[in-house]
Structure formats: structure tokens, C-alpha cells
Design a protein around this motif. Structure first.
Motif, PDB file in Angstrom:
ATOM      1  N   UNK A 132       0.910  -1.228  -0.195  1.00 34.71           N
ATOM      2  CA  UNK A 132      -0.041  -0.070  -0.106  1.00 34.71           C
ATOM      3  C   UNK A 132       0.775   1.217  -0.011  1.00 34.71           C
ATOM      4  N   UNK A 133       0.134   2.479  -0.284  1.00 37.70           N
ATOM      5  CA  UNK A 133       0.869   3.793  -0.219  1.00 37.70           C
ATOM      6  C   UNK A 133       1.183   3.865   1.421  1.00 37.70           C
ATOM      7  N   UNK A 134       2.195   4.565   1.680  1.00 34.55           N
ATOM      8  CA  UNK A 134       2.837   4.730   3.070  1.00 34.55           C
ATOM      9  C   UNK A 134       1.482   5.081   3.983  1.00 34.55           C
ATOM     10  N   UNK A 135       0.789   6.249   3.763  1.00 29.31           N
ATOM     11  CA  UNK A 135      -0.394   6.532   4.441  1.00 29.31           C
ATOM     12  C   UNK A 135      -1.430   5.459   4.901  1.00 29.31           C
ATOM     13  N   UNK A 136      -1.828   4.714   3.777  1.00 30.55           N
ATOM     14  CA  UNK A 136      -2.666   3.649   3.970  1.00 30.55           C
ATOM     15  C   UNK A 136      -2.146   2.510   4.673  1.00 30.55           C
ATOM     16  N   UNK A 137      -0.953   2.210   4.662  1.00 29.88           N
ATOM     17  CA  UNK A 137      -0.048   1.120   5.284  1.00 29.88           C
ATOM     18  C   UNK A 137      -0.220   1.521   6.775  1.00 29.88           C
ATOM     19  N   UNK A 138       0.211   2.874   7.088  1.00 31.63           N
ATOM     20  CA  UNK A 138       0.375   3.304   8.360  1.00 31.63           C
ATOM     21  C   UNK A 138      -0.974   2.910   9.031  1.00 31.63           C
ATOM     22  N   UNK A 139      -1.951   3.612   8.389  1.00 26.77           N
ATOM     23  CA  UNK A 139      -3.402   3.244   8.988  1.00 26.77           C
ATOM     24  C   UNK A 139      -3.870   1.883   9.107  1.00 26.77           C
ATOM     25  N   UNK A 140      -3.529   0.853   8.189  1.00 25.05           N
ATOM     26  CA  UNK A 140      -3.780  -0.358   8.256  1.00 25.05           C
ATOM     27  C   UNK A 140      -3.044  -1.019   9.640  1.00 25.05           C
ATOM     28  N   UNK A 141      -1.763  -0.264   9.702  1.00 23.19           N
ATOM     29  CA  UNK A 141      -0.870  -0.942  10.841  1.00 23.19           C
ATOM     30  C   UNK A 141      -1.481  -0.598  12.156  1.00 23.19           C
ATOM     31  N   UNK A 142      -2.087   0.483  12.264  1.00 27.14           N
ATOM     32  CA  UNK A 142      -2.780   1.104  13.394  1.00 27.14           C
ATOM     33  C   UNK A 142      -3.810   0.087  13.741  1.00 27.14           C
ATOM     34  N   UNK A 143      -4.656  -0.171  12.503  1.00 23.53           N
ATOM     35  CA  UNK A 143      -5.682  -1.552  13.073  1.00 23.53           C
ATOM     36  C   UNK A 143      -5.284  -2.571  13.483  1.00 23.53           C
ATOM     37  N   UNK A 144      -4.155  -2.990  13.141  1.00 23.94           N
ATOM     38  CA  UNK A 144      -3.370  -4.235  13.647  1.00 23.94           C
ATOM     39  C   UNK A 144      -2.920  -4.010  15.072  1.00 23.94           C
ATOM     40  N   UNK A 145      -2.548  -2.878  15.247  1.00 22.19           N
ATOM     41  CA  UNK A 145      -2.045  -2.449  16.617  1.00 22.19           C
ATOM     42  C   UNK A 145      -3.281  -2.624  17.626  1.00 22.19           C
ATOM     43  N   UNK A 146      -4.487  -2.312  17.099  1.00 17.88           N
ATOM     44  CA  UNK A 146      -5.980  -2.412  17.692  1.00 17.88           C
ATOM     45  C   UNK A 146      -5.993  -3.905  18.375  1.00 17.88           C
ATOM     46  N   UNK A 147      -5.666  -4.773  17.402  1.00 17.08           N
ATOM     47  CA  UNK A 147      -5.741  -6.186  17.755  1.00 17.08           C
ATOM     48  C   UNK A 147      -4.713  -6.756  18.819  1.00 17.08           C
ATOM     49  N   UNK A 156     -13.207   4.669  24.736  1.00 17.68           N
ATOM     50  CA  UNK A 156     -14.561   4.045  25.718  1.00 17.68           C
ATOM     51  C   UNK A 156     -14.858   2.707  25.070  1.00 17.68           C
ATOM     52  N   UNK A 157     -14.767   2.865  23.635  1.00 23.90           N
ATOM     53  CA  UNK A 157     -15.088   1.465  22.798  1.00 23.90           C
ATOM     54  C   UNK A 157     -14.348   1.474  21.393  1.00 23.90           C
ATOM     55  N   UNK A 158     -14.470   0.458  20.893  1.00 23.33           N
ATOM     56  CA  UNK A 158     -13.849   0.153  19.286  1.00 23.33           C
ATOM     57  C   UNK A 158     -14.285   1.431  18.340  1.00 23.33           C
ATOM     58  N   UNK A 159     -15.481   1.833  18.380  1.00 27.06           N
ATOM     59  CA  UNK A 159     -15.963   3.343  17.580  1.00 27.06           C
ATOM     60  C   UNK A 159     -15.038   4.107  17.714  1.00 27.06           C
ATOM     61  N   UNK A 160     -14.898   4.492  19.282  1.00 26.07           N
ATOM     62  CA  UNK A 160     -14.342   5.782  19.593  1.00 26.07           C
ATOM     63  C   UNK A 160     -12.667   5.641  19.030  1.00 26.07           C
ATOM     64  N   UNK A 161     -12.158   4.585  19.334  1.00 27.79           N
ATOM     65  CA  UNK A 161     -10.888   4.137  19.029  1.00 27.79           C
ATOM     66  C   UNK A 161     -10.709   4.470  17.592  1.00 27.79           C
ATOM     67  N   UNK A 162     -11.560   3.965  16.874  1.00 30.33           N
ATOM     68  CA  UNK A 162     -11.382   4.081  15.224  1.00 30.33           C
ATOM     69  C   UNK A 162     -11.354   5.618  14.865  1.00 30.33           C
ATOM     70  N   UNK A 163     -12.376   6.347  15.545  1.00 33.14           N
ATOM     71  CA  UNK A 163     -12.426   8.059  15.207  1.00 33.14           C
ATOM     72  C   UNK A 163     -11.049   8.628  15.783  1.00 33.14           C
ATOM     73  N   UNK A 164     -10.582   8.127  16.943  1.00 34.93           N
ATOM     74  CA  UNK A 164      -9.405   8.834  17.233  1.00 34.93           C
ATOM     75  C   UNK A 164      -8.174   8.140  16.475  1.00 34.93           C
ATOM     76  N   UNK A 165      -7.969   7.179  15.913  1.00 32.32           N
ATOM     77  CA  UNK A 165      -7.035   6.783  14.992  1.00 32.32           C
ATOM     78  C   UNK A 165      -7.052   7.672  13.767  1.00 32.32           C
ATOM     79  N   UNK A 166      -8.432   7.789  13.367  1.00 34.98           N
ATOM     80  CA  UNK A 166      -8.494   8.732  12.102  1.00 34.98           C
ATOM     81  C   UNK A 166      -7.813  10.133  12.331  1.00 34.98           C
TER      82      UNK A 166
END
Length: 191
Positions: A82-97, A165-175
Motif C-alpha cells: 500500500x501507499x505509506x499513509x494507507x499502510x500506516x493506518x492499516x498497521x494502526x488497526x493491527x495495533x488495535x488487535x 471508551x469503545x472500538x468505535x471511539x478508538x477508530x475515530x481517534x485513530x483517524x
């Protein structure tokens, strides 16, 4: 089977991996699962478990280090796809796991961080080392800021998962974090 890789026979490697997988699931539901039940559920004898992991702490440490190594290795894989920014955001999702897995092991890990078997500094440094190539590639391509350090990104991620507080908030904060790392807002955010 006598094919040796990393000093272990193939069947021994398979048994070790199966023990780690079963133990991770066991610790996700019980902070002190019985080692006998882990061995049984992995389809091996208790002696095999103890040959690989002489103590409960050794097993917990191996689970944690496996998760950490897996997450760290994914950064380069994502950057290749992926492009670097897309790869970083995807990695952040993996960090969530990873954060969820770490939370599941929290009680067991607490007993190990006190004597120093697993240090927060070592873990943060390893994760920052995984993030730095993503940041460098993003800065080189002009999509990510060049003045961001990997340790700052990892600290931000830890903070998000401590307070969300929940996964939805975590996603917004990652964005929000990603928006702060980009040189320009994401195309979907442009008005």
C-alpha cells in the motif's frame, strides 16, 4: 521429521506454535488457565509444554513476544502492498488487535514486568522501529509529515487504547491521529 529450522524439528515447531495459539485463547478467557488443559487442548502432553515453556511466565512471555513480533513484521508487509499513509493506518488497526491481546494477558504480564522479564521500553522501541519505515516512506512521498518520530506515534496509539471508551471511539481517534500525521487531509476528508 528431521528437517531442522531454528534448531527445532518441524513437528516440534508445530507443537510449539499450537501450544502458543491454544494458550493465547486460554488466557483470553481465564487469567490463570491450567497448563494441563492448555497441553491437552493443544493435543500434546504436559511434558511437551514444559520442554517448550518451563514455567507459566515463560509461556506468557512467549505469547506476548510472538504477538509483538507479528505486529512489528506486518509494517513492512503493509508498506509493500500500500501507499505509506494507507499502510500506516492499516498497521494502526493491527495495533488495535495487539492492544486487545495485551489486555487479555494483562494480569499475567503484570507479574512479569515487575521483575523486568518484559520491559515497556523494549516493546515501545520495537514498535517504534516498525513504524519508522512507514513514516520515512510517507515523508519521502510527501503524504506524511517528516517531523514525526516513531516513538511519538506508538505513545499516541497506547494513549488512544488506554482512554477509548469503545472500538468505535478508538477508530475515530485513530483517524484523528492519521490526519495529524498527513501533510494534507485524506481525499475523503477534502471539502
Amino acid at each position: 521429521m528431521t528437517d531442522l529450522t531454528n534448531g527445532l524439528r518441524v513437528d516440534a515447531q508445530r507443537n510449539r506454535q499450537r501450544l502458543l495459539e491454544v494458550a493465547r485463547r486460554a488466557f483470553a478467557t481465564d487469567s490463570k488457565p491450567s497448563l494441563e488443559s492448555i497441553a491437552r487442548d493443544a493435543g500434546v502432553g504436559i511434558g511437551t509444554l514444559y520442554r517448550n515453556f518451563p514455567t507459566r511466565d515463560a509461556l506468557v512471555e512467549a505469547i506476548y513476544r510472538t504477538e509483538l513480533d507479528h505486529l512489528s513484521g506486518q509494517a513492512a508487509e503493509l508498506l509493500a502492498l500500500h501507499a505509506p499513509d494507507v499502510a500506516l493506518r492499516a498497521w494502526m488497526d493491527r495495533f488495535a488487535d495487539y492492544a486487545v491481546a495485551k489486555r487479555e494477558l494483562a494480569d499475567a504480564l503484570r507479574s512479569m514486568t515487575a521483575p523486568g522479564a518484559i520491559t515497556h521500553t523494549t516493546s515501545r522501541d520495537q514498535l517504534a522501529g516498525a513504524v519508522r519505515p512507514l513514516l520515512a516512506a510517507g515523508a519521502e512521498s510527501g503524504v506524511l509529515r517528516a517531523d514525526v518520530d516513531g516513538l511519538d506515534v506508538v505513545a499516541s496509539l497506547v494513549g488512544i487504547f488506554l482512554v477509548a471508551a469503545d472500538p468505535a471511539q478508538a477508530t475515530r481517534m485513530l483517524d484523528l491521529l492519521m490526519d495529524g500525521l498527513r501533510t494534507v487531509p485524506a481525499a475523503s476528508d477534502a471539502r
